[in-house]
Design a protein around this motif. Structure first.
Motif, PDB file in Angstrom:
ATOM      1  N   ALA A 131     -20.090  31.116  12.472  1.00  0.00           N
ATOM      2  CA  ALA A 131     -20.764  30.233  13.512  1.00  0.00           C
ATOM      3  C   ALA A 131     -22.088  29.798  13.257  1.00  0.00           C
ATOM      4  N   ALA A 132     -22.682  30.671  12.717  1.00  0.00           N
ATOM      5  CA  ALA A 132     -24.254  30.179  12.476  1.00  0.00           C
ATOM      6  C   ALA A 132     -24.785  30.992  11.111  1.00  0.00           C
ATOM      7  N   LEU A 133     -25.714  30.356  10.495  1.00  0.00           N
ATOM      8  CA  LEU A 133     -26.409  30.858   9.402  1.00  0.00           C
ATOM      9  C   LEU A 133     -27.867  30.771   9.430  1.00  0.00           C
ATOM     10  N   LEU A 141     -22.793  25.117   6.949  1.00  0.00           N
ATOM     11  CA  LEU A 141     -23.860  25.294   8.215  1.00  0.00           C
ATOM     12  C   LEU A 141     -25.177  24.956   7.738  1.00  0.00           C
ATOM     13  N   PRO A 142     -26.030  24.603   8.459  1.00  0.00           N
ATOM     14  CA  PRO A 142     -27.580  24.657   8.201  1.00  0.00           C
ATOM     15  C   PRO A 142     -28.041  25.883   8.311  1.00  0.00           C
ATOM     16  N   GLU A 199     -18.507  35.627  18.467  1.00  0.00           N
ATOM     17  CA  GLU A 199     -18.566  34.845  16.989  1.00  0.00           C
ATOM     18  C   GLU A 199     -19.191  35.734  15.666  1.00  0.00           C
ATOM     19  N   THR A 200     -18.950  35.198  14.564  1.00  0.00           N
ATOM     20  CA  THR A 200     -19.575  35.701  13.436  1.00  0.00           C
ATOM     21  C   THR A 200     -20.784  34.915  12.759  1.00  0.00           C
ATOM     22  N   ILE A 201     -21.808  35.702  12.686  1.00  0.00           N
ATOM     23  CA  ILE A 201     -23.062  35.023  12.050  1.00  0.00           C
ATOM     24  C   ILE A 201     -23.498  35.755  10.749  1.00  0.00           C
ATOM     25  N   ALA A 202     -24.088  35.152   9.859  1.00  0.00           N
ATOM     26  CA  ALA A 202     -24.739  35.889   8.750  1.00  0.00           C
ATOM     27  C   ALA A 202     -26.430  35.565   8.891  1.00  0.00           C
ATOM     28  N   LEU A 203     -26.947  36.700   8.590  1.00  0.00           N
ATOM     29  CA  LEU A 203     -28.435  36.980   8.359  1.00  0.00           C
ATOM     30  C   LEU A 203     -28.890  37.185   6.989  1.00  0.00           C
TER      31      LEU A 203
END
Length: 222
Positions: free
Chosen positions: A54-56, A77-78, A148-152
């Motif tokens: 969902a977000a990066l 994803l931005p 949701e799923t996010i990447a850090l």
């Protein structure tokens, strides 16, 4: 009682830098990826293309930001930069190898090696302050993406803090887990609590070894 929704977190360390190879403490100095680090980032991006993110998010230091850009290229994803994901600020220790720190700061090196949570090298964050920053930042981003799923994409020290938060490991405890460059580490966040799913996935790098800054004695890598 409000309905709880779990956030799935993919916590990723940046690709390799020349200073990783030299076991030189990077801290918040802005060191770029080396050739191998860029290769690792490309492999990571390919592996992440199948994830439903969902977000990066990434640290704004270029080694993390450029690693995240490889993921962005595959996911569309931005990259959202967040200073809260920066490596620990090491002050006067930054830019030095472990051996140089021991030689130049003999009165301080023992407290650093023992992971004293309240030890502050000149111009640095304490380990306790750093840990709180990392946990607060990851919690804030996870809360914004409940369910949701996010990447850090961050740094070895940041991942170390998240590992400890998810396992209950004390700040003073020696590190026995890997923090490989471009590794994928899976966590869950529910109502402010982190739990571990899987750690240290580097299968996307095939048989290439990942550097874990040998000689750091379990302290915070960059």
């Amino acid at each position: 009682m409000p309905y709880s929704r779990t956030t799935r977190i993919l916590a990723i360390r940046h690709g390799e830098t020349a200073w990783n190879v030299d076991t030189r403490l990077q801290g918040q100095l802005d060191i770029p990826l080396n050739d191998r680090g860029r290769w690792q980032a490309a492999r990571l991006g390919a592996a992440m293309g199948e994830e439903r993110l969902a977000a990066l998010y990434a640290s704004d230091l270029q080694r993390a930001r450029d690693t995240a850009l490889a993921v962005s290229g595959r996911t569309g994803l931005p990259v959202q930069q967040d200073e809260g994901l920066r490596e620990r600020r090491f002050g006067c220790f930054q830019g030095q190898t472990v051996e140089e720190i021991a030689a130049r700061h003999p009165g301080d090196v023992q407290r650093w090696r023992q992971r004293d949570p309240d030890f502050r090298p000149d111009g640095a964050e304490t380990l306790r302050e750093f840990h709180q920053r990392c946990v607060d930042t990851a919690s804030r981003l996870a809360q914004a993406h409940a369910g949701e799923t996010i990447a850090l994409v961050a740094h070895g020290g940041v991942l170390d803090c998240l590992y400890r938060a998810a396992t209950g490991m004390a700040l003073e405890a020696p590190r026995t887990w890997q923090l490989g460059n471009a590794s994928i580490n899976r966590l869950l966040w529910t109502d402010g609590v982190f739990t571990m799913v899987a750690w240290g996935d580097t299968t996307h790098l095939e048989t290439e070894p990942t550097l874990d800054e040998a000689g750091d004695g379990g302290r915070d890598p960059g």
